[in-house]
Design a protein around this motif. Structure first.
Motif, mmCIF file in Angstrom:
data_model
loop_
_atom_site.group_PDB
_atom_site.id
_atom_site.type_symbol
_atom_site.label_atom_id
_atom_site.label_comp_id
_atom_site.label_asym_id
_atom_site.label_seq_id
_atom_site.Cartn_x
_atom_site.Cartn_y
_atom_site.Cartn_z
ATOM 1 N N PRO A 1 -19.519 19.470 -31.791
ATOM 2 C CA PRO A 1 -20.618 20.353 -31.710
ATOM 3 C C PRO A 1 -21.472 20.541 -32.838
ATOM 4 O O PRO A 1 -22.704 20.963 -32.755
ATOM 5 C CB PRO A 1 -19.810 21.861 -31.431
ATOM 6 C CG PRO A 1 -18.406 21.230 -31.214
ATOM 7 C CD PRO A 1 -18.394 19.924 -31.769
ATOM 8 N N LEU A 2 -21.092 20.718 -33.886
ATOM 9 C CA LEU A 2 -22.031 20.509 -35.367
ATOM 10 C C LEU A 2 -22.859 19.403 -35.517
ATOM 11 O O LEU A 2 -23.949 19.505 -35.848
ATOM 12 C CB LEU A 2 -21.042 20.933 -36.531
ATOM 13 C CG LEU A 2 -21.715 21.231 -37.659
ATOM 14 C CD1 LEU A 2 -22.407 22.638 -37.533
ATOM 15 C CD2 LEU A 2 -20.768 21.616 -38.932
ATOM 16 N N GLN B 1 -17.077 24.869 -43.843
ATOM 17 C CA GLN B 1 -17.310 26.204 -43.826
ATOM 18 C C GLN B 1 -17.579 26.389 -42.371
ATOM 19 O O GLN B 1 -16.979 27.799 -41.922
ATOM 20 C CB GLN B 1 -18.685 26.678 -44.547
ATOM 21 C CG GLN B 1 -18.763 27.867 -45.371
ATOM 22 C CD GLN B 1 -19.910 28.733 -45.248
ATOM 23 O OE1 GLN B 1 -21.044 28.155 -45.258
ATOM 24 N NE2 GLN B 1 -20.317 29.926 -45.246
ATOM 25 N N THR B 2 -17.927 25.922 -41.467
ATOM 26 C CA THR B 2 -17.963 26.370 -40.072
ATOM 27 C C THR B 2 -16.724 26.399 -39.512
ATOM 28 O O THR B 2 -16.179 27.089 -38.897
ATOM 29 C CB THR B 2 -18.925 25.057 -39.222
ATOM 30 O OG1 THR B 2 -20.073 25.042 -39.761
ATOM 31 C CG2 THR B 2 -18.930 25.581 -37.713
ATOM 32 N N LEU C 1 -14.742 29.265 -40.617
ATOM 33 C CA LEU C 1 -15.133 30.399 -39.979
ATOM 34 C C LEU C 1 -14.360 30.760 -38.578
ATOM 35 O O LEU C 1 -14.037 31.827 -38.154
ATOM 36 C CB LEU C 1 -16.521 30.799 -39.815
ATOM 37 C CG LEU C 1 -17.302 31.083 -41.094
ATOM 38 C CD1 LEU C 1 -18.878 30.997 -41.074
ATOM 39 C CD2 LEU C 1 -16.924 32.546 -41.740
ATOM 40 N N LEU C 2 -14.566 29.406 -38.113
ATOM 41 C CA LEU C 2 -13.922 29.390 -36.653
ATOM 42 C C LEU C 2 -12.414 29.688 -36.716
ATOM 43 O O LEU C 2 -11.867 30.266 -35.645
ATOM 44 C CB LEU C 2 -14.186 28.198 -35.923
ATOM 45 C CG LEU C 2 -15.844 27.899 -35.673
ATOM 46 C CD1 LEU C 2 -16.077 26.338 -34.980
ATOM 47 C CD2 LEU C 2 -16.250 28.914 -34.648
ATOM 48 N N LYS D 1 -11.385 33.198 -36.893
ATOM 49 C CA LYS D 1 -11.117 33.832 -35.604
ATOM 50 C C LYS D 1 -10.011 33.223 -34.845
ATOM 51 O O LYS D 1 -9.518 34.209 -34.081
ATOM 52 C CB LYS D 1 -12.543 33.274 -35.049
ATOM 53 C CG LYS D 1 -12.560 33.612 -33.572
ATOM 54 C CD LYS D 1 -13.446 34.878 -33.375
ATOM 55 C CE LYS D 1 -13.639 34.979 -31.911
ATOM 56 N NZ LYS D 1 -13.646 36.458 -31.450
ATOM 57 N N HIS E 1 -22.239 28.976 -35.157
ATOM 58 C CA HIS E 1 -21.083 28.554 -34.343
ATOM 59 C C HIS E 1 -19.888 29.909 -34.334
ATOM 60 O O HIS E 1 -19.270 30.047 -33.490
ATOM 61 C CB HIS E 1 -20.245 27.385 -35.076
ATOM 62 C CG HIS E 1 -21.095 26.237 -34.598
ATOM 63 N ND1 HIS E 1 -20.522 25.281 -33.826
ATOM 64 C CD2 HIS E 1 -22.224 25.640 -35.002
ATOM 65 C CE1 HIS E 1 -21.273 24.186 -33.716
ATOM 66 N NE2 HIS E 1 -22.404 24.522 -34.494
ATOM 67 N N LYS F 1 -29.519 22.028 -28.704
ATOM 68 C CA LYS F 1 -28.917 23.211 -28.149
ATOM 69 C C LYS F 1 -29.721 24.204 -28.620
ATOM 70 O O LYS F 1 -29.950 24.806 -29.650
ATOM 71 C CB LYS F 1 -27.635 23.005 -29.238
ATOM 72 C CG LYS F 1 -26.519 22.252 -28.520
ATOM 73 C CD LYS F 1 -25.345 21.775 -29.522
ATOM 74 C CE LYS F 1 -24.577 23.143 -29.698
ATOM 75 N NZ LYS F 1 -23.617 22.530 -30.727
#
Lengths: 236, 113
Positions: free
Chosen positions: A24-25, A69-70, A73-74, A77, B54, B75
């Motif tokens: 996705p990134l 980092q992404t 963060l995910l 969660k 994200h 996106k």
């Protein structure tokens, strides 16, 4: 100016070489870098120079750091969700276990199996013997002497009393951790203390013992030690 | 240029505001818009924006609309219903913060009232 398919492929490979692997990134950054390169090329910069400038702007290991980092963060969660769902699950499990371990089974069948006339309700009533208003802690059924009395639920006989005053001949059955039932002014008691009793089992006969003026059954229900209106659980 | 630390806490609010105004935007567009609106004072870098996008998506604040552009995918990010609600809350929170900071930095104004 739009980039050619080959140029897009080239950029995608460069991003992957720089450590970008989270799909996705990758989609986001591929489009982003392509836009940035296109913008520079519109200003007259050559493709190879433009791509170099754009990637340099990320800084050393910038792309990899961005991905770390992404995901971090995910993950935070996800960890939180995991903890929350574990908590919910354990609460649920505890509740189910509790319900099975301590079933709530109120005594709800009729002590006389049939339509007996109720002569005194639960609550404030006039006591004929004492000639005054008094709180009546159960209900009275007016029935002939010797009428069979049945247990109103499964349980164990915890108390049998035979006195000439008060309740007279009396039985207490404990049904579970919540409920007890009491049968008073009996003439005959047909069970023993400590005996296990099934709902609907014959346990005694109606009498006129204790503080009673005429044959009747005085019936009480206790919920967690507190006397409640037996009508709440009586099925007519 | 505005200090990085100060900027960091406001990225979410900025993204919510832009998407609330524009309906849908893609990452590069958001970066450009911030630069344009702030007269170049704020540089929203990729490194700050994408992790935030994200995260916000995983929190249910944003949803994605994909459009194929040749070999690449664009996106577009949009606010969900929750995102719109969050935007209202963030704006209020931010205004309160500004007011409080003013009180602290200019106590004389506070006293004269």
């Amino acid at each position: 100016m739009g980039l050619s398919d080959e140029q897009v492929d080239y950029i995608e490979n460069l991003l992957k070489e720089n450590g970008l692997s989270y799909p996705p990134l990758l989609e986001d950054l591929l489009d982003h870098v392509c836009c940035a390169v296109e913008s520079k090329m519109d200003d007259g910069t050559a493709f190879q120079v433009a791509i170099k400038e754009v990637l340099n702007a990320f800084g050393k290991d910038g792309i990899e750091k961005l991905q770390v980092q992404t995901l971090h963060l995910l993950n935070q969660k996800k960890q939180l969700m995991k903890r929350l769902s574990l908590l919910t699950l354990s609460v649920l499990l505890f509740t189910v276990t509790y319900i099975f371990a301590f079933p709530i089974d109120p005594p709800n069948s009729s002590p006389l199996k049939g339509n007996a006339k109720i002569t005194a309700e639960f609550g404030m009533t006039f006591n004929k013997l004492k000639a005054q208003n008094q709180f009546h802690e159960g209900i009275d059924f007016k029935v002939p002497l010797g009428t069979p009395v049945y247990a109103t639920g499964n349980g164990v006989v915890t108390e049998i009393q035979s006195k000439s005053t008060g309740y007279g001949h009396m039985i207490v059955i404990k049904h579970d951790d919540h409920f007890e039932s009491l049968y008073a002014h009996l003439s005959e008691i047909l069970i023993q203390e400590g005996e296990e009793i099934k709902a609907g089992q014959l346990i005694a006969k109606v009498g006129n013992s204790g503080a009673s003026l005429s044959p009747h059954l005085h019936y009480e229900v206790k919920k967690q030690g507190k006397k409640i209106n037996p009508r709440d659980y009586l099925t007519p | 240029m505005i200090a990085k630390e100060l900027f960091k806490g406001t990225i979410k609010t900025i993204v919510l505001k832009l998407l609330s105004d524009q309906g849908k935007m893609y990452g590069y567009e958001i970066c450009q818009k911030v630069k344009e609106l702030s007269d170049g004072e704020l540089m929203l870098t990729e490194g700050a924006l994408y992790p935030m996008l994200h995260k916000m998506e995983s929190e249910g604040l944003l949803k994605i609309e994909k459009v194929n552009i040749g070999k690449r995918v664009r996106k577009y990010y949009k606010l969900t219903r929750t995102g719109k609600k969050e935007f209202g809350l963030k704006i209020e929170e931010f205004n309160n913060f500004i007011q409080t900071m003013k009180l602290i930095l200019n106590p004389s104004i506070n006293q004269s009232i």
